[in-house]
Design an enzyme around this catalytic site. Structure first.
Site, mmCIF file in Angstrom:
data_model
loop_
_atom_site.group_PDB
_atom_site.id
_atom_site.type_symbol
_atom_site.label_atom_id
_atom_site.label_comp_id
_atom_site.label_asym_id
_atom_site.label_seq_id
_atom_site.Cartn_x
_atom_site.Cartn_y
_atom_site.Cartn_z
ATOM 1 N N ARG A 16 -6.152 18.728 18.697
ATOM 2 C CA ARG A 16 -4.349 19.153 18.157
ATOM 3 C C ARG A 16 -4.321 20.449 16.979
ATOM 4 O O ARG A 16 -5.737 20.863 16.579
ATOM 5 C CB ARG A 16 -4.755 18.148 17.204
ATOM 6 C CG ARG A 16 -3.709 16.195 16.849
ATOM 7 C CD ARG A 16 -3.139 16.671 18.244
ATOM 8 N NE ARG A 16 -2.534 15.141 19.002
ATOM 9 C CZ ARG A 16 -3.296 14.625 20.043
ATOM 10 N NH1 ARG A 16 -3.815 15.439 20.874
ATOM 11 N NH2 ARG A 16 -2.616 13.929 20.697
ATOM 12 N N GLU A 72 4.652 22.143 16.861
ATOM 13 C CA GLU A 72 5.039 22.626 18.433
ATOM 14 C C GLU A 72 6.600 22.196 18.438
ATOM 15 O O GLU A 72 6.632 20.909 17.840
ATOM 16 C CB GLU A 72 3.770 21.819 19.482
ATOM 17 C CG GLU A 72 2.550 22.071 19.143
ATOM 18 C CD GLU A 72 1.480 21.201 19.754
ATOM 19 O OE1 GLU A 72 2.170 20.216 20.595
ATOM 20 O OE2 GLU A 72 0.584 21.255 19.947
ATOM 21 N N HIS A 75 0.480 22.975 25.347
ATOM 22 C CA HIS A 75 -0.742 21.690 25.581
ATOM 23 C C HIS A 75 0.201 20.927 26.065
ATOM 24 O O HIS A 75 0.577 20.188 26.702
ATOM 25 C CB HIS A 75 0.885 21.516 23.915
ATOM 26 C CG HIS A 75 -0.317 20.033 23.661
ATOM 27 N ND1 HIS A 75 0.056 19.074 22.280
ATOM 28 C CD2 HIS A 75 -0.637 18.918 24.000
ATOM 29 C CE1 HIS A 75 -0.592 17.775 22.006
ATOM 30 N NE2 HIS A 75 -1.503 17.685 23.175
HETATM 31 C C1 GLV Z 1 -2.477 14.963 24.518
HETATM 32 O O1 GLV Z 1 -2.478 15.297 24.022
HETATM 33 C C2 GLV Z 1 -3.163 13.177 24.244
HETATM 34 O O2 GLV Z 1 -3.458 12.981 22.897
HETATM 35 O O3 GLV Z 1 -2.786 12.871 25.091
#
Ligand code: GLV
Length: 323
Positions: free
Chosen positions: A234, A262, A281
């Site tokens: 994160r 983001e 991401h």
């Molecule tokens: C992705 O970042 C998730 O938490 O699945």
């Protein structure tokens, strides 16, 4: 009358149609994230919420959704959901652990190689038509993973899967976990020491109050000159301002799949830096992983809507409370 559920992200029509056979579905199909006001309005009378990372589910939203019986997120992380508020209300929060371990570990290793071997930079260089001489002995020189010490911050399933992959590269592995864990070939170390000794530091902890800015300004300053930070967890695990300073001075390199904000805002300083590889991401973004995540999220939603325990619940304590 069918019970109502809200789908707070755009999903393929066939999924929405399948849900609509059981529920009255309020589905968001905008290309941007659903706003907090729209989410709050849509949740009036809803018993279920299917959501993902781009939709924060705040305590206020949970408190206003008086009929809500289940929140199901298509993610393993639940840091976008006000968990104490959900738990206080006895609302189970479903998530999707397990199925994205391998894809995310693959991406972390891909980022390590892309950063240390300057792959994104080299690709850009070719596309910019800068390749106008033949083989050059000093062109785009990187560093070898096989000769590196790789430091894993967090030795849960993803950290462990990264270690498993890296054993094949022959590098030295060191690692830290909040509750000490023994992983084959990973030398346990204090957190600061991992930052100090590793050539590549890779973050694999969940985001909590304790891990926010675990890659702090002080710890980034401990990293060796020329070392690389990898983040597939994160954005808030890293003090981003401090990382911008370290990258700007050219002291560190980075490979990042996650950011404080983001999507990455236009004109963000990272965008002008060559020593950082940027991904949008996509840690779990393979066809089979995303479909497994969706499957689990739908199972969780259906279970919660039917007052059954969720198979993958992030706050199982809701099932053990005094009525
Ligand atoms: C992705 O970042 C998730 O938490 O699945």
């Amino acid at each position: 009358m069918k019970p109502k559920c809200v789908v707070a992200l755009a999903l393929p029509d066939d999924i929405i149609e399948r849900l609509a056979t059981r529920y009255e579905v309020a589905a968001w199909n905008g290309s941007d994230a659903m706003s907090q006001q729209r989410l709050s309005d849509a949740l009036a009378g809803a018993e279920g919420l299917l959501c993902a990372l781009s939709t924060p589910v705040s305590a206020t939203i949970i408190d206003q959704a008086t009929e809500l019986k289940v929140i199901s997120t298509i993610s393993v992380g639940v840091d976008h959901i006000a968990m104490p508020a959900a738990t206080r209300r006895g609302i189970p929060v479903g998530h999707t652990p397990g199925v994205l371990v391998d894809s995310t570990a693959d991406l972390a290793v891909a980022l390590m190689l892309a950063s240390t071997r300057r792959i994104a930079e080299a690709d850009q260089w070719v596309r910019e038509s800068q390749w106008n001489q033949g083989w050059q002995s000093d062109l785009l020189l990187g560093t070898d993973i096989s000769q590196a010490t790789v430091g894993l911050v967090g030795l849960g399933p993803i950290g462990e899967a990264v270690a498993r992959r890296l054993r094949g590269f022959g590098c030295k592995l060191v690692g830290w976990n909040r509750t000490p864990r023994v992983i084959e070939d990973v030398e346990p170390m204090a957190l600061d020491q991992v930052f100090e000794q590793a050539d590549v530091v890779s973050l694999h902890t969940a985001l909590t109050e304790e891990t926010r800015h675990i890659a702090s300004r002080g710890r980034l300053a401990l990293m060796r000159t020329g070392a690389t930070l990898i983040n597939t967890g994160r954005g808030l695990l890293v003090d981003e301002h401090a990382l911008i300073d370290e990258l700007g001075s050219g002291r560190l390199r980075a490979g990042l799949d996650v950011f404080r904000e983001e999507p990455l805002p236009p004109h963000h300083p990272f965008l002008a830096m060559r020593n950082v590889v940027l991904l949008p991401h996509v840690g779990s973004a393979t066809l089979s992983t995303r479909s497994a995540m969706l499957q689990r999220a739908l199972e969780n939603l259906n279970a919660g809507m039917s007052d059954l325990p969720l198979a993958w619940c992030a706050n199982p304590e809701v099932y053990h409370r005094e009525p």
